[in-house]
Design a protein around this motif. Structure first.
Motif, PDB file in Angstrom:
ATOM      1  N   GLY A  23       0.723  -1.240   0.000  1.00  0.00           N
ATOM      2  CA  GLY A  23       0.000   0.000   0.000  1.00  0.00           C
ATOM      3  C   GLY A  23       0.760   1.304   0.000  1.00  0.00           C
ATOM      4  O   GLY A  23       1.723   1.520   0.688  1.00  0.00           O
ATOM      5  N   VAL A  24       0.244   2.191  -0.958  1.00  0.00           N
ATOM      6  CA  VAL A  24       0.852   3.512  -1.123  1.00  0.00           C
ATOM      7  C   VAL A  24       0.793   4.300   0.170  1.00  0.00           C
ATOM      8  O   VAL A  24       1.828   4.801   0.650  1.00  0.00           O
TER       9      VAL A  24
ATOM     10  N   TYR B 166       3.486   3.308  -9.279  1.00  0.00           N
ATOM     11  CA  TYR B 166       4.509   3.164 -10.316  1.00  0.00           C
ATOM     12  C   TYR B 166       5.907   2.992  -9.726  1.00  0.00           C
ATOM     13  O   TYR B 166       6.883   2.824 -10.468  1.00  0.00           O
ATOM     14  N   ALA B 167       6.029   3.043  -8.418  1.00  0.00           N
ATOM     15  CA  ALA B 167       7.344   2.987  -7.775  1.00  0.00           C
ATOM     16  C   ALA B 167       7.894   1.569  -7.765  1.00  0.00           C
ATOM     17  O   ALA B 167       7.146   0.583  -7.733  1.00  0.00           O
TER      18      ALA B 167
ATOM     19  N   ILE C 268      12.302  10.558  -2.342  1.00  0.00           N
ATOM     20  CA  ILE C 268      11.313  11.419  -2.982  1.00  0.00           C
ATOM     21  C   ILE C 268      10.868  10.812  -4.312  1.00  0.00           C
ATOM     22  O   ILE C 268       9.673  10.833  -4.661  1.00  0.00           O
ATOM     23  N   ALA C 269      11.784  10.229  -5.066  1.00  0.00           N
ATOM     24  CA  ALA C 269      11.430   9.612  -6.348  1.00  0.00           C
ATOM     25  C   ALA C 269      10.425   8.490  -6.151  1.00  0.00           C
ATOM     26  O   ALA C 269       9.435   8.375  -6.893  1.00  0.00           O
ATOM     27  N   VAL C 270      10.628   7.643  -5.153  1.00  0.00           N
ATOM     28  CA  VAL C 270       9.692   6.545  -4.881  1.00  0.00           C
ATOM     29  C   VAL C 270       8.335   7.091  -4.447  1.00  0.00           C
ATOM     30  O   VAL C 270       7.272   6.636  -4.913  1.00  0.00           O
ATOM     31  N   LEU C 271       8.344   8.071  -3.553  1.00  0.00           N
ATOM     32  CA  LEU C 271       7.074   8.633  -3.094  1.00  0.00           C
ATOM     33  C   LEU C 271       6.328   9.317  -4.232  1.00  0.00           C
ATOM     34  O   LEU C 271       5.096   9.202  -4.337  1.00  0.00           O
TER      35      LEU C 271
ATOM     36  N   MET D 121       2.739   8.181  -5.530  1.00  0.00           N
ATOM     37  CA  MET D 121       1.634   9.130  -5.439  1.00  0.00           C
ATOM     38  C   MET D 121       1.014   9.422  -6.792  1.00  0.00           C
ATOM     39  O   MET D 121      -0.201   9.660  -6.888  1.00  0.00           O
ATOM     40  N   ARG D 122       1.792   9.398  -7.864  1.00  0.00           N
ATOM     41  CA  ARG D 122       1.199   9.651  -9.176  1.00  0.00           C
ATOM     42  C   ARG D 122       0.101   8.619  -9.474  1.00  0.00           C
ATOM     43  O   ARG D 122      -0.979   8.964  -9.950  1.00  0.00           O
ATOM     44  N   PHE D 123       0.389   7.354  -9.198  1.00  0.00           N
ATOM     45  CA  PHE D 123      -0.624   6.315  -9.413  1.00  0.00           C
ATOM     46  C   PHE D 123      -1.856   6.593  -8.557  1.00  0.00           C
ATOM     47  O   PHE D 123      -2.998   6.457  -9.017  1.00  0.00           O
TER      48      PHE D 123
END
Length: 346
Positions: free
Chosen positions: A12-13, A89-90, A244-247, A251-253
């Motif tokens: 889960g995001v 998407y991470a 930050i890249a993973v988050l 979050m985009r998804f």
């Protein structure tokens, strides 16, 4: 002062965001993570939890696997909401870290017995593991300092059925056992403390937006272009900061899912609010009541009912969240996670 914290998650995001908040908090020492089947199957939840620890440069935090299915019904998962691996998407890094040799229910009991009267716990997925832990140790509620549950919807619409919230709906029998077991643990005496229950009526006020996500990147010392509904779907983060890249990719998804549901290009951070409240209950206004879960209703199975008027005449078993200031929460979230991300990226 640093408090021992135990987290039961179905990552889960928003679970990942909640764990990151705990890792970023100087007043929290995460002493265990229980993996619950929910947003994705439990084996994927375990991989996500171990990968997140690897990403954050953390070791020595035990991660335990929970039951593969709810107490009495088949498992339903939510890849449409959280992505095929639960992280949007991470992609999380591979790791050599391994699971404990005991299951998540045992992990609950061991953590509580190791920190009697001190342990702060959050349960932000289906309550299967906690129900099984209560079966192993019915006195578990008396050993905890505080429990925060993200689940239910009180005088509010559901997000899984018209009346039921996801975590409760996945395993309503487990939720009913948890709420029933809380009062039973005290042997007829009024409970010394009640679990704090944060339902959709509260958590849907915590709406992450592209602007807030950009503030988080800035706090981490990196620049970012705010995401937009007009962006190409699945566009990946170009951030130089690995956390930050993973988050951002996760979050985009989540933004896209909420947009497709007609809720706007935003995302509700249910679980991070629970993590923040576990460390500081003053973030929310609560009301004591008796909570139970509908198990047999044709249209209402999984519905959480709060007996605000004491019609049942039963002992209170929950503090239900009824008020929150999203601005205060986001200021704290951005300050803590931003500083932590700067540390991870250094």
């Amino acid at each position: 002062m640093t408090h021992p914290v135990f987290a039961d998650v179905d990552t889960g995001v928003d679970d990942a965001m909640a764990l990151t908040y705990l890792f970023a908090s100087d007043d929290a020492e995460v002493v265990g993570i229980a993996s619950t089947a929910g947003n994705v199957p439990v084996h994927q939840v375990c991989r996500n939890n171990l990968g997140l620890l690897q990403l954050c440069g953390l070791s020595g935090i035990p991660v335990s696997q929970g039951a593969e299915a709810p107490l009495s019904t088949p498992l339903r998962t939510a890849e449409d909401t959280h992505g095929p691996q639960g992280m949007g998407y991470a992609r999380l890094p591979a790791t050599e870290q391994r699971l404990t040799g005991h299951d998540a229910a045992d992990a609950w009991v061991r953590a509580a017995q190791s920190h009697p009267g001190e342990l702060i716990a959050i349960a932000v997925g289906p309550l299967t593991n906690l129900a099984l832990a209560l079966r192993k140790e019915p006195a578990l509620p008396t050993l905890l300092r505080r429990l925060v549950i993200m689940g239910g919807a009180f005088d509010y619409r559901g997000n899984t059925t018209p009346v039921a919230e996801w975590n409760i709906s996945v395993d309503p029998e487990a939720a009913a056992e948890v709420f029933g077991g809380w009062t039973a643990a005290w042997g007829g005496r009024p409970p010394a403390h009640l679990p704090i229950v944060l339902g959709l009526n509260l958590t849907e006020n915590i709406a992450m937006t592209p602007a807030l996500l950009n503030r988080l990147a800035t706090a981490a010392g990196v620049t970012a272009d705010p995401m937009s509904v007009h962006d190409e779907r699945g566009a990946r983060s170009a951030s130089a900061n690995p956390l930050i890249a993973v988050l951002e990719d996760a979050m985009r998804f989540y933004f896209e899912f909420h947009h497709d549901q007609g809720e706007g290009y935003l995302a509700h951070l249910h679980d991070p609010l629970a993590a923040a409240v576990a460390l500081d209950p003053s973030l929310v206004e609560c009301r004591a009541t008796t909570v139970d879960v509908e198990l047999t209703g044709t249209l209402t199975r999984g519905m959480t009912i709060a007996d605000w008027s004491n019609r049942w005449g039963r002992e209170h078993n929950a503090l239900v969240g009824v008020g929150v200031d999203p601005g205060v929460f986001f200021d704290r979230f951005i300050d803590r996670v931003g500083a932590f991300a700067r540390q991870v990226g250094s």
